[in-house]
Design a protein around this motif. Structure first.
Motif, PDB file in Angstrom:
ATOM      1  N   GLU A 164      85.032 112.510  25.084  1.00 24.87           N
ATOM      2  CA  GLU A 164      85.286 113.115  26.389  1.00 24.87           C
ATOM      3  C   GLU A 164      86.578 113.932  26.373  1.00 24.87           C
ATOM      4  O   GLU A 164      86.708 114.950  27.060  1.00 24.87           O
ATOM      5  CB  GLU A 164      85.350 112.046  27.495  1.00 24.87           C
ATOM      6  CG  GLU A 164      84.034 111.336  27.756  1.00 24.87           C
ATOM      7  CD  GLU A 164      82.950 112.236  28.336  1.00 24.87           C
ATOM      8  OE1 GLU A 164      83.186 113.443  28.500  1.00 24.87           O
ATOM      9  OE2 GLU A 164      81.868 111.729  28.625  1.00 24.87           O
TER      10      GLU A 164
ATOM     11  N   PHE B 100      89.898 113.963  33.634  1.00 23.20           N
ATOM     12  CA  PHE B 100      88.485 113.588  33.796  1.00 23.20           C
ATOM     13  C   PHE B 100      88.203 113.442  35.282  1.00 23.20           C
ATOM     14  O   PHE B 100      88.813 112.619  35.947  1.00 23.20           O
ATOM     15  CB  PHE B 100      88.221 112.271  33.047  1.00 23.20           C
ATOM     16  CG  PHE B 100      86.788 112.024  32.720  1.00 23.20           C
ATOM     17  CD1 PHE B 100      86.098 110.954  33.291  1.00 23.20           C
ATOM     18  CD2 PHE B 100      86.102 112.846  31.826  1.00 23.20           C
ATOM     19  CE1 PHE B 100      84.764 110.711  32.979  1.00 23.20           C
ATOM     20  CE2 PHE B 100      84.774 112.603  31.509  1.00 23.20           C
ATOM     21  CZ  PHE B 100      84.102 111.533  32.092  1.00 23.20           C
ATOM     22  N   GLY B 101      87.299 114.245  35.818  1.00 23.17           N
ATOM     23  CA  GLY B 101      87.077 114.369  37.255  1.00 23.17           C
ATOM     24  C   GLY B 101      86.388 113.167  37.873  1.00 23.17           C
ATOM     25  O   GLY B 101      85.149 113.121  37.969  1.00 23.17           O
TER      26      GLY B 101
ATOM     27  N   PHE C 168      85.452 117.098  24.801  1.00 21.08           N
ATOM     28  CA  PHE C 168      84.479 117.859  25.601  1.00 21.08           C
ATOM     29  C   PHE C 168      85.090 118.348  26.915  1.00 21.08           C
ATOM     30  O   PHE C 168      84.875 119.473  27.341  1.00 21.08           O
ATOM     31  CB  PHE C 168      83.264 116.965  25.878  1.00 21.08           C
ATOM     32  CG  PHE C 168      82.177 117.625  26.673  1.00 21.08           C
ATOM     33  CD1 PHE C 168      81.774 117.097  27.886  1.00 21.08           C
ATOM     34  CD2 PHE C 168      81.553 118.775  26.204  1.00 21.08           C
ATOM     35  CE1 PHE C 168      80.768 117.711  28.633  1.00 21.08           C
ATOM     36  CE2 PHE C 168      80.541 119.387  26.948  1.00 21.08           C
ATOM     37  CZ  PHE C 168      80.156 118.851  28.160  1.00 21.08           C
ATOM     38  N   VAL C 169      85.895 117.501  27.572  1.00 19.66           N
ATOM     39  CA  VAL C 169      86.400 117.842  28.901  1.00 19.66           C
ATOM     40  C   VAL C 169      87.845 118.357  28.846  1.00 19.66           C
ATOM     41  O   VAL C 169      88.127 119.467  29.285  1.00 19.66           O
ATOM     42  CB  VAL C 169      86.312 116.627  29.849  1.00 19.66           C
ATOM     43  CG1 VAL C 169      86.891 116.972  31.209  1.00 19.66           C
ATOM     44  CG2 VAL C 169      84.870 116.150  29.966  1.00 19.66           C
TER      45      VAL C 169
ATOM     46  N   ILE D   8      75.233 109.538  35.073  1.00 18.25           N
ATOM     47  CA  ILE D   8      74.575 110.841  35.271  1.00 18.25           C
ATOM     48  C   ILE D   8      73.077 110.636  35.482  1.00 18.25           C
ATOM     49  O   ILE D   8      72.479 111.165  36.419  1.00 18.25           O
ATOM     50  CB  ILE D   8      74.821 111.771  34.055  1.00 18.25           C
ATOM     51  CG1 ILE D   8      76.272 112.273  34.051  1.00 18.25           C
ATOM     52  CG2 ILE D   8      73.854 112.956  34.052  1.00 18.25           C
ATOM     53  CD1 ILE D   8      76.668 112.964  32.763  1.00 18.25           C
TER      54      ILE D   8
ATOM     55  N   TRP E 258      77.050 116.130  37.149  1.00 14.31           N
ATOM     56  CA  TRP E 258      77.618 114.765  37.048  1.00 14.31           C
ATOM     57  C   TRP E 258      78.368 114.470  38.342  1.00 14.31           C
ATOM     58  O   TRP E 258      78.571 115.354  39.175  1.00 14.31           O
ATOM     59  CB  TRP E 258      78.569 114.658  35.858  1.00 14.31           C
ATOM     60  CG  TRP E 258      79.576 115.774  35.750  1.00 14.31           C
ATOM     61  CD1 TRP E 258      79.432 116.924  35.019  1.00 14.31           C
ATOM     62  CD2 TRP E 258      80.850 115.880  36.424  1.00 14.31           C
ATOM     63  NE1 TRP E 258      80.535 117.736  35.198  1.00 14.31           N
ATOM     64  CE2 TRP E 258      81.425 117.118  36.043  1.00 14.31           C
ATOM     65  CE3 TRP E 258      81.562 115.054  37.299  1.00 14.31           C
ATOM     66  CZ2 TRP E 258      82.672 117.553  36.502  1.00 14.31           C
ATOM     67  CZ3 TRP E 258      82.802 115.478  37.769  1.00 14.31           C
ATOM     68  CH2 TRP E 258      83.340 116.713  37.358  1.00 14.31           C
TER      69      TRP E 258
ATOM     70  N   ASP F 248      79.721 107.778  25.003  1.00 17.12           N
ATOM     71  CA  ASP F 248      80.709 108.531  25.800  1.00 17.12           C
ATOM     72  C   ASP F 248      81.538 107.590  26.665  1.00 17.12           C
ATOM     73  O   ASP F 248      82.487 108.040  27.311  1.00 17.12           O
ATOM     74  CB  ASP F 248      79.995 109.522  26.729  1.00 17.12           C
ATOM     75  CG  ASP F 248      79.276 110.614  25.954  1.00 17.12           C
ATOM     76  OD1 ASP F 248      78.626 111.461  26.603  1.00 17.12           O
ATOM     77  OD2 ASP F 248      79.347 110.601  24.711  1.00 17.12           O
TER      78      ASP F 248
ATOM     79  N   GLY G  67      73.211 113.062  28.604  1.00 18.67           N
ATOM     80  CA  GLY G  67      73.732 113.355  29.936  1.00 18.67           C
ATOM     81  C   GLY G  67      72.921 114.331  30.736  1.00 18.67           C
ATOM     82  O   GLY G  67      71.749 114.119  31.007  1.00 18.67           O
TER      83      GLY G  67
ATOM     84  N   ASP H  61      82.444 108.035  43.227  1.00 20.37           N
ATOM     85  CA  ASP H  61      82.140 107.723  41.819  1.00 20.37           C
ATOM     86  C   ASP H  61      83.006 106.555  41.358  1.00 20.37           C
ATOM     87  O   ASP H  61      82.556 105.651  40.655  1.00 20.37           O
ATOM     88  CB  ASP H  61      82.415 108.971  40.974  1.00 20.37           C
ATOM     89  CG  ASP H  61      81.924 108.829  39.536  1.00 20.37           C
ATOM     90  OD1 ASP H  61      82.521 109.438  38.651  1.00 20.37           O
ATOM     91  OD2 ASP H  61      80.949 108.076  39.307  1.00 20.37           O
TER      92      ASP H  61
ATOM     93  N   PRO I 294      79.675 107.487  31.474  1.00 21.20           N
ATOM     94  CA  PRO I 294      79.258 108.800  31.993  1.00 21.20           C
ATOM     95  C   PRO I 294      77.755 109.053  31.962  1.00 21.20           C
ATOM     96  O   PRO I 294      77.165 109.422  32.974  1.00 21.20           O
ATOM     97  CB  PRO I 294      80.005 109.794  31.095  1.00 21.20           C
ATOM     98  CG  PRO I 294      81.189 109.051  30.590  1.00 21.20           C
ATOM     99  CD  PRO I 294      80.720 107.641  30.435  1.00 21.20           C
ATOM    100  N   ASP I 295      77.115 108.808  30.804  1.00 13.50           N
ATOM    101  CA  ASP I 295      75.695 109.168  30.703  1.00 13.50           C
ATOM    102  C   ASP I 295      74.818 108.246  31.547  1.00 13.50           C
ATOM    103  O   ASP I 295      73.852 108.705  32.168  1.00 13.50           O
ATOM    104  CB  ASP I 295      75.250 109.146  29.236  1.00 13.50           C
ATOM    105  CG  ASP I 295      75.714 110.412  28.516  1.00 13.50           C
ATOM    106  OD1 ASP I 295      75.463 110.545  27.310  1.00 13.50           O
ATOM    107  OD2 ASP I 295      76.340 111.263  29.175  1.00 13.50           O
TER     108      ASP I 295
HETATM  109  N1  FO1 Z   1      82.249 116.650  32.596  1.00  7.08           N
HETATM  110  C1  FO1 Z   1      83.150 117.670  32.668  1.00  7.08           C
HETATM  111  O1  FO1 Z   1      82.923 118.710  32.053  1.00  7.08           O
HETATM  112  N2  FO1 Z   1      84.305 117.555  33.413  1.00  7.08           N
HETATM  113  C2  FO1 Z   1      84.610 116.425  34.095  1.00  7.08           C
HETATM  114  O2  FO1 Z   1      85.671 116.344  34.732  1.00  7.08           O
HETATM  115  C3  FO1 Z   1      83.663 115.344  34.064  1.00  7.08           C
HETATM  116  C4  FO1 Z   1      83.880 114.164  34.786  1.00  7.08           C
HETATM  117  C5  FO1 Z   1      82.879 113.168  34.787  1.00  7.08           C
HETATM  118  C6  FO1 Z   1      83.018 112.024  35.563  1.00  7.08           C
HETATM  119  C7  FO1 Z   1      82.027 111.050  35.561  1.00  7.08           C
HETATM  120  C8  FO1 Z   1      80.876 111.223  34.780  1.00  7.08           C
HETATM  121  O3  FO1 Z   1      79.906 110.292  34.809  1.00  7.08           O
HETATM  122  C9  FO1 Z   1      80.710 112.373  33.983  1.00  7.08           C
HETATM  123  C10 FO1 Z   1      81.716 113.346  33.989  1.00  7.08           C
HETATM  124  N3  FO1 Z   1      81.564 114.514  33.233  1.00  7.08           N
HETATM  125  C11 FO1 Z   1      82.492 115.514  33.289  1.00  7.08           C
HETATM  126  C12 FO1 Z   1      80.360 114.718  32.394  1.00  7.08           C
HETATM  127  C13 FO1 Z   1      80.564 114.158  30.993  1.00  7.08           C
HETATM  128  O4  FO1 Z   1      81.769 114.565  30.457  1.00  7.08           O
HETATM  129  C14 FO1 Z   1      79.466 114.672  30.047  1.00  7.08           C
HETATM  130  O5  FO1 Z   1      78.507 115.359  30.721  1.00  7.08           O
HETATM  131  C15 FO1 Z   1      78.743 113.571  29.355  1.00  7.08           C
HETATM  132  O6  FO1 Z   1      79.559 112.578  28.919  1.00  7.08           O
HETATM  133  C16 FO1 Z   1      78.018 114.222  28.179  1.00  7.08           C
HETATM  134  O7  FO1 Z   1      76.713 113.870  28.193  1.00  7.08           O
END
Ligand code: FO1
Length: 305
Positions: free
Chosen positions: A149, A87-88, A152-153, A50, A65, A35, A8, A93, A46-47
């Protein structure tokens, strides 16, 4: 051709520097899909997002992200419906997740969809999901087993990691182009991502680790651990859960069966000799990326190897 193995945020930040030095069309990025998560009926990668958003210059740089300046009206409404909105997912997005889910329902593969998203974002880099098959990273803590997730989140990666499981790894095949990207590259870069749940997942896909051992490419990794700590994320908890030392040496050891060179931070210079005993060459430089110059300098150090 250069192939990069990426997770990520840390990987995406490094790739921003790398794409300043190499032509985008000469770079393939093999991205972790462990992820990937299903929320509100949507398939979220997510990755992949990102890396795509970062290289397209639309990522929220501060968070690393999501889309810069995005709003969260939809999530606010879902919360009113009593749904779990930890999860944001921003409104812009969500368009990616709606599109991806719709195309998956039409029987299109994640690889093909990723190509379509990259075209829309104007990217010339080839982003390759590591696999089109189901692959879910799950973490076990004292509270039980959960999606990565969620750990982690939702749980803010607070608890000690008792175990990590890659559900689906036994059957997951590399997506089209992944093994070729590794075997045909002049250089393979293992980006500064979590060695266990961002790179370890890619290595767990059938044939990938062997391809890395066999490739004639120079395989260069960047340690994501600096002075005993990850720059971001729970890599320390993950490495410890596997009984690996939380250090540049621990990372080098984890990758030593396929790595030619590891790039470690100046703060870890004293580990150079110990790592060289593993048969891995060591380059010492600043690996903490605070500015674009830092990212480019680190990419330069990788390419010079
Ligand atoms: N990371 C967070 O810490 N909080 C979030 O709410 C969050 C939402 C999110 C939404 C879309 C996306 O593509 C990534 C998001 N991430 C969020 C990052 C993700 O959890 C991690 O960075 C990766 O999965 C780890 O590599």
């Amino acid at each position: 051709m250069i192939a990069a193995l990426a997770g990520g945020v840390g990987a995406a930040r490094f790739l921003t520097g790398l794409t300043k030095l190499v032509k985008e069309e000469d770079l393939s990025v093999i991205v972790n899909t462990g992820d990937d998560i299903e929320l509100f009926g949507l398939h979220i990668s997510p990755d992949v997002d990102i890396v795509a958003y970062t290289l397209a210059g639309i990522v929220d740089e501060e968070k690393g992200w999501g889309v810069r300046g995005d709003t969260f009206q939809c999530l606010d409404m879902l919360k009113k419906h009593g749904l779990d909105t930890w999860f944001g997912l921003g409104d812009r997005d969500l368009a990616t997740h709606l599109y991806r889910t719709d195309r998956l329902k039409q029987g299109v593969t994640l690889s093909q969809i990723t190509d379509e998203v990259c075209d829309v974002l104007g990217l010339k880099v080839k982003i390759l999901p590591m696999s089109n098959d189901k692959f879910e990273t799950r973490v076990t803590t004292s509270e039980g087993s959960m999606h990565f997730e969620e750990y982690f989140v939702k749980k803010q990666a607070k608890d000690e990691v008792l175990g990590v499981e890659f559900v689906g790894a036994a059957k997951a095949k590399p997506s089209p182009g992944v093994l070729e990207a590794i075997s045909e590259a002049e250089m393979v870069v293992v980006c500064p991502s979590n060695p266990v749940v961002s790179i370890g997942t890619i290595l767990a896909v059938d044939g990938v680790r062997d391809a890395l051992r066999r490739t004639s490419a120079k395989v260069v990794g960047i340690s994501p651990i600096v002075a005993g700590l990850p720059i971001k994320g729970p890599a320390d908890k993950m490495l410890r859960s596997l009984g690996l030392e939380v250090s540049a040496f621990g990372v080098a050891k984890f990758y030593s069966d396929f790595l030619d060179t590891i790039i470690i931070d100046t703060k870890d210079a004293r580990e150079k000799n110990k790592i060289e005993l593993l048969g891995v060459n060591v380059k010492v430089t600043n690996t903490v990326m605070k500015s674009l110059e830092d990212k480019v300098a680190l990419a330069k150090a990788v390419l010079e190897d």
